[in-house]
Design a protein around this motif. Structure first.
Motif, PDB file in Angstrom:
ATOM      1  N   GLY A 455      -0.839 -10.365  -9.289  1.00  0.00           N
ATOM      2  CA  GLY A 455      -0.040  -9.716 -10.169  1.00  0.00           C
ATOM      3  C   GLY A 455       1.473 -10.596  -9.402  1.00  0.00           C
ATOM      4  N   HIS A 456       2.220  -8.655  -9.317  1.00  0.00           N
ATOM      5  CA  HIS A 456       3.377  -9.082  -9.142  1.00  0.00           C
ATOM      6  C   HIS A 456       3.362  -8.776  -7.237  1.00  0.00           C
ATOM      7  N   GLY A 457       1.830  -8.397  -7.154  1.00  0.00           N
ATOM      8  CA  GLY A 457       2.050  -8.082  -5.454  1.00  0.00           C
ATOM      9  C   GLY A 457       0.863  -8.938  -4.739  1.00  0.00           C
ATOM     10  N   TRP A 458       0.503  -8.154  -3.900  1.00  0.00           N
ATOM     11  CA  TRP A 458      -0.529  -9.398  -2.835  1.00  0.00           C
ATOM     12  C   TRP A 458      -2.759  -8.698  -3.090  1.00  0.00           C
ATOM     13  N   TRP A 459      -2.816  -9.392  -3.724  1.00  0.00           N
ATOM     14  CA  TRP A 459      -4.216  -9.022  -3.471  1.00  0.00           C
ATOM     15  C   TRP A 459      -4.530  -7.897  -2.402  1.00  0.00           C
ATOM     16  N   GLY A 460      -5.047  -6.475  -2.757  1.00  0.00           N
ATOM     17  CA  GLY A 460      -5.708  -5.791  -2.060  1.00  0.00           C
ATOM     18  C   GLY A 460      -4.639  -4.617  -0.617  1.00  0.00           C
ATOM     19  N   HIS A 461      -4.058  -5.662  -1.588  1.00  0.00           N
ATOM     20  CA  HIS A 461      -2.439  -5.128  -0.559  1.00  0.00           C
ATOM     21  C   HIS A 461      -1.636  -4.160  -1.439  1.00  0.00           C
ATOM     22  N   LEU A 462      -1.235  -3.157  -1.141  1.00  0.00           N
ATOM     23  CA  LEU A 462      -0.644  -1.536  -1.979  1.00  0.00           C
ATOM     24  C   LEU A 462       0.823  -1.503  -1.096  1.00  0.00           C
ATOM     25  N   ASP A 463       1.893  -2.141  -1.688  1.00  0.00           N
ATOM     26  CA  ASP A 463       2.805  -2.586  -1.254  1.00  0.00           C
ATOM     27  C   ASP A 463       3.571  -1.130  -1.190  1.00  0.00           C
ATOM     28  N   ASP A 464       3.517  -0.713  -0.183  1.00  0.00           N
ATOM     29  CA  ASP A 464       4.276   0.734   0.299  1.00  0.00           C
ATOM     30  C   ASP A 464       5.626   0.947   1.080  1.00  0.00           C
ATOM     31  N   ASP A 465       6.855   0.914   0.449  1.00  0.00           N
ATOM     32  CA  ASP A 465       7.436   0.990   1.362  1.00  0.00           C
ATOM     33  C   ASP A 465       8.756   2.440   2.131  1.00  0.00           C
ATOM     34  N   GLY A 466       6.955   3.126   2.585  1.00  0.00           N
ATOM     35  CA  GLY A 466       7.511   4.691   2.895  1.00  0.00           C
ATOM     36  C   GLY A 466       7.715   5.762   1.146  1.00  0.00           C
ATOM     37  N   GLU A 467       8.413   4.898   0.541  1.00  0.00           N
ATOM     38  CA  GLU A 467       9.139   6.429  -0.152  1.00  0.00           C
ATOM     39  C   GLU A 467       8.499   5.876  -1.655  1.00  0.00           C
ATOM     40  N   THR A 468       8.152   4.379  -2.091  1.00  0.00           N
ATOM     41  CA  THR A 468       7.727   3.881  -3.666  1.00  0.00           C
ATOM     42  C   THR A 468       6.320   3.018  -2.986  1.00  0.00           C
ATOM     43  N   ILE A 469       5.335   2.890  -4.277  1.00  0.00           N
ATOM     44  CA  ILE A 469       5.003   1.482  -4.012  1.00  0.00           C
ATOM     45  C   ILE A 469       5.261   0.953  -5.502  1.00  0.00           C
ATOM     46  N   ALA A 470       4.537  -0.181  -5.379  1.00  0.00           N
ATOM     47  CA  ALA A 470       4.749  -0.974  -6.231  1.00  0.00           C
ATOM     48  C   ALA A 470       3.652  -1.711  -7.256  1.00  0.00           C
ATOM     49  N   CYS A 471       4.029  -1.563  -8.685  1.00  0.00           N
ATOM     50  CA  CYS A 471       2.983  -1.797  -9.596  1.00  0.00           C
ATOM     51  C   CYS A 471       2.407  -3.264  -9.794  1.00  0.00           C
ATOM     52  N   HIS A 472       1.326  -3.662  -9.174  1.00  0.00           N
ATOM     53  CA  HIS A 472       1.024  -4.440  -9.212  1.00  0.00           C
ATOM     54  C   HIS A 472       1.143  -5.575 -10.296  1.00  0.00           C
ATOM     55  N   GLU A 473       1.117  -4.648 -11.983  1.00  0.00           N
ATOM     56  CA  GLU A 473       0.765  -5.414 -13.428  1.00  0.00           C
ATOM     57  C   GLU A 473       2.176  -5.750 -13.921  1.00  0.00           C
ATOM     58  N   CYS A 474       3.464  -4.433 -13.444  1.00  0.00           N
ATOM     59  CA  CYS A 474       4.823  -4.472 -13.482  1.00  0.00           C
ATOM     60  C   CYS A 474       5.909  -4.702 -12.890  1.00  0.00           C
ATOM     61  N   GLY A 475       5.630  -4.664 -11.507  1.00  0.00           N
ATOM     62  CA  GLY A 475       6.582  -5.147 -10.322  1.00  0.00           C
ATOM     63  C   GLY A 475       7.265  -3.944 -10.007  1.00  0.00           C
TER      64      GLY A 475
END
Ligand SMILES: [Zn+2]
Ligand SMILES: [Zn+2]
Length: 553
Positions: A455-475
């Motif tokens: 999707g919009h991210g990486w397989w198995g990886h939760l894109d976490d910048d400390g304050e927010t995380i990105a949704c794999h579906e919509c980014g």
């Protein structure tokens, strides 16, 4: 308004009779009625302050008014022995200024104060003598039902009482007057007799299964292994449906879904009492900690007291099984070991490093805990009993190592013991969050996992910048991926994690929110005890508040 027996007892004129709740006079057409805390004595006439003495702030009828109330409103419901009771009151009122009023009130009730101790009619005397063996078998107790079976009528009961042969001790149970008794064994005997009032002990002991057996802290105390604890004697009974407990004035009944068996029973002076091991197993049914406040400490004391007994191994096995099965809040197996090893002279430092430190793994299964506790208790009890044993500290370290292969966390500078994947609990969780899951597409990712888009991210990886995380579906970025948001993509959280290779245990929240939640759990006094890994570490709530504010910022 406090009245009747309760009022007279408060004035110091008589003892309150057995099993009567405090009595309150109430105006109105109430029935005689009992609540959990008081019994209502209905009166048609208005209550008046003239009849009231205020004792320490509590409105209580004067003795004379209480006596009138008692006689007018079903005194016989509470006792069929008003004459005795009034005689005692007149005696107690001897020096009081209101003696004349009391005597007048009693005279007005029409109850005749007989001369005490009238001799028994010969027929009754013979019947009474016939019950002698029964009374001996029941430690001087006898029930109304048993007396009736011997042809003693209810009015004869009164004669027996007037002759000072018996005193009532519970509903439908009397005791020989010259056999007073106290203590846990006497209370247990009364509880057992009062439980089944229409059979003789011989009949009950010959039955294929016990009808009820002394259990719990009462049984342990009778075996001399512990304190009886507060409250009534505990009786185990078989109960088909609900596994609840019921309390009467003489006993606390613990309903058991399994059938009671004579195999588990010791007969102590004619009284069926569970063996210590069976009583401990029965206490293990108390999964909410209702019977004993500190079950772990209680079990530890039993183990120490049993150090030299021949049935020690059975007792230790029962304790270990309970310690492994019960929830930690009710009974922590480590607390049992801690107290016993302290008694055996093991130092605080070693206990902190082994039992309370990382060597005790969170993921021990119940069987392992049971095995460890049983073996460790036996070793310590050998030392306590003075039998030559191995050095306890080596025993402890070896046993926990053999069962848990204790190692330190591989993360540099981390001092915790490893609990999974060679990491301490906190680092294992962190690794799980970061780990890239095996790619189901079949690429051999075991050597060097190649990142793969999902999707919009990486397989198995939760894109976490400390304050927010990105949704794999919509980014888009959120502080947490809520169910509402995932519904807009027509996904549940479970499906979302499957679809993007995220482990199911990982929460879809940012680090900031997760840490805040962890902080809330750790500082909540209700939950913090459950999650403390090291009892010697200072609690967050113990820290100065300035430090706390600093941390949360
Ligand atoms: Zn670590
Ligand atoms: Zn989205």
């Amino acid at each position: 308004m406090v009245t009747a027996y309760t009022a007279l007892a408060l004035h110091g004129l008589a003892d309150p009779p057995v099993e009567t709740l405090p009595q309150l006079a109430v105006t109105g057409r109430f029935q005689h009625r009992q609540t959990a805390t008081y019994a209502i004595v209905p009166r048609r006439a208005e209550l008046s302050w003239d009849d009231v003495a205020v004792l320490d702030g509590l409105p209580v009828f004067t003795p004379a008014a209480a006596i009138r109330d008692l006689a007018a409103h079903g005194g016989a419901r509470f006792t069929d022995d008003l004459a005795d009771y009034f005689t005692a009151i007149v005696g107690a009122a001897a020096g009081r200024p209101d003696r004349a009023a009391i005597v007048a009130a009693i005279a007005a009730t029409g109850v005749r104060l007989d001369a005490p101790s009238s001799p028994l009619p010969p027929l009754l005397a013979r019947k009474w003598a016939d019950t002698a063996s029964l009374r001996t078998a029941q430690w001087g107790l006898i029930t109304s039902a048993q007396l009736q079976q011997q042809g003693v009528t209810r009015s004869d009961h009164k004669k027996l009482r007037n002759a000072r042969l018996v005193v009532p001790v519970a509903n439908g149970v009397m005791r020989e007057a010259d056999r007073p008794g106290e203590g846990v064994l006497v209370a247990a005997q009364l509880a057992w007799v009062a439980a089944v009032r229409d059979s003789t002990p011989a009949q009950r002991l010959a039955a294929p299964r016990p009808d009820c057996v002394i259990t719990g802290t009462t049984a342990v105390a009778i075996h001399g292994l512990g304190q009886p604890g507060k409250g009534l004697p505990q009786l185990a009974i078989t109960k088909e449906r609900r596994n609840g407990s019921r309390t009467t004035t003489t006993a606390r009944y613990l309903g058991r879904s399994t059938a009671l068996s004579w195999d588990d029973v010791d007969i102590v002076d004619g009284l069926p009492v569970f063996t210590p091991a069976a009583a401990i197993r029965d206490l293990g049914q108390d999964s909410r900690g209702r019977l004993v406040d500190d079950l772990a400490g209680y079990f530890a004391d039993i183990a120490i007291a049993a150090a030299g007994r021949p049935d020690r191994d059975a007792i230790v096995a029962a304790i270990a099984a309970c310690g492994a099965r019960l929830r930690t809040v009710v009974c922590d197996a480590r607390a049992i070991l801690d107290r016993v090893y302290r008694t055996a002279g093991v130092s605080d430092d070693l206990l902190a490093a082994t039992i309370w430190g990382g060597m005790w793994q969170r993921r021990f299964t119940a069987e392992r805990v049971q095995h460890i506790v049983a073996t460790a208790l036996s070793a310590a009890l050998d030392t306590i009993a003075g039998r030559a044993g191995d050095d306890l500290s080596t025993v402890l370290v070896q046993m926990l190592e053999r069962n848990g292969q204790a190692r330190k966390c591989v993360v540099p500078e981390c001092e915790w013991w490893a609990v999974e994947q060679d990491r301490c609990y906190a680092h294992a969780i962190q690794r799980r969050r970061e780990r890239v899951l095996l790619d189901p597409a079949g690429v051999d990712s075991s050597t060097t996992p190649t990142p793969r888009r999902s999707g919009h991210g990486w397989w198995g990886h939760l894109d976490d910048d400390g304050e927010t995380i990105a949704c794999h579906e919509c980014g888009e970025r959120f502080r947490a991926l809520t169910r509402t948001h995932l519904e807009t993509h027509d996904l549940t959280a479970r499906e979302y994690k499957q679809r993007h290779g995220i482990e199911q245990r990982i929460g879809l929240v940012s680090t900031e929110i997760r840490e805040r939640q962890q902080h809330q759990v750790a500082t909540n006094p209700r939950t913090s005890e459950l999650f403390r890994r090291n009892p010697n570490a200072p609690r967050l709530t113990d820290l100065p508040s300035a430090l706390l504010n600093d941390q949360s910022r």
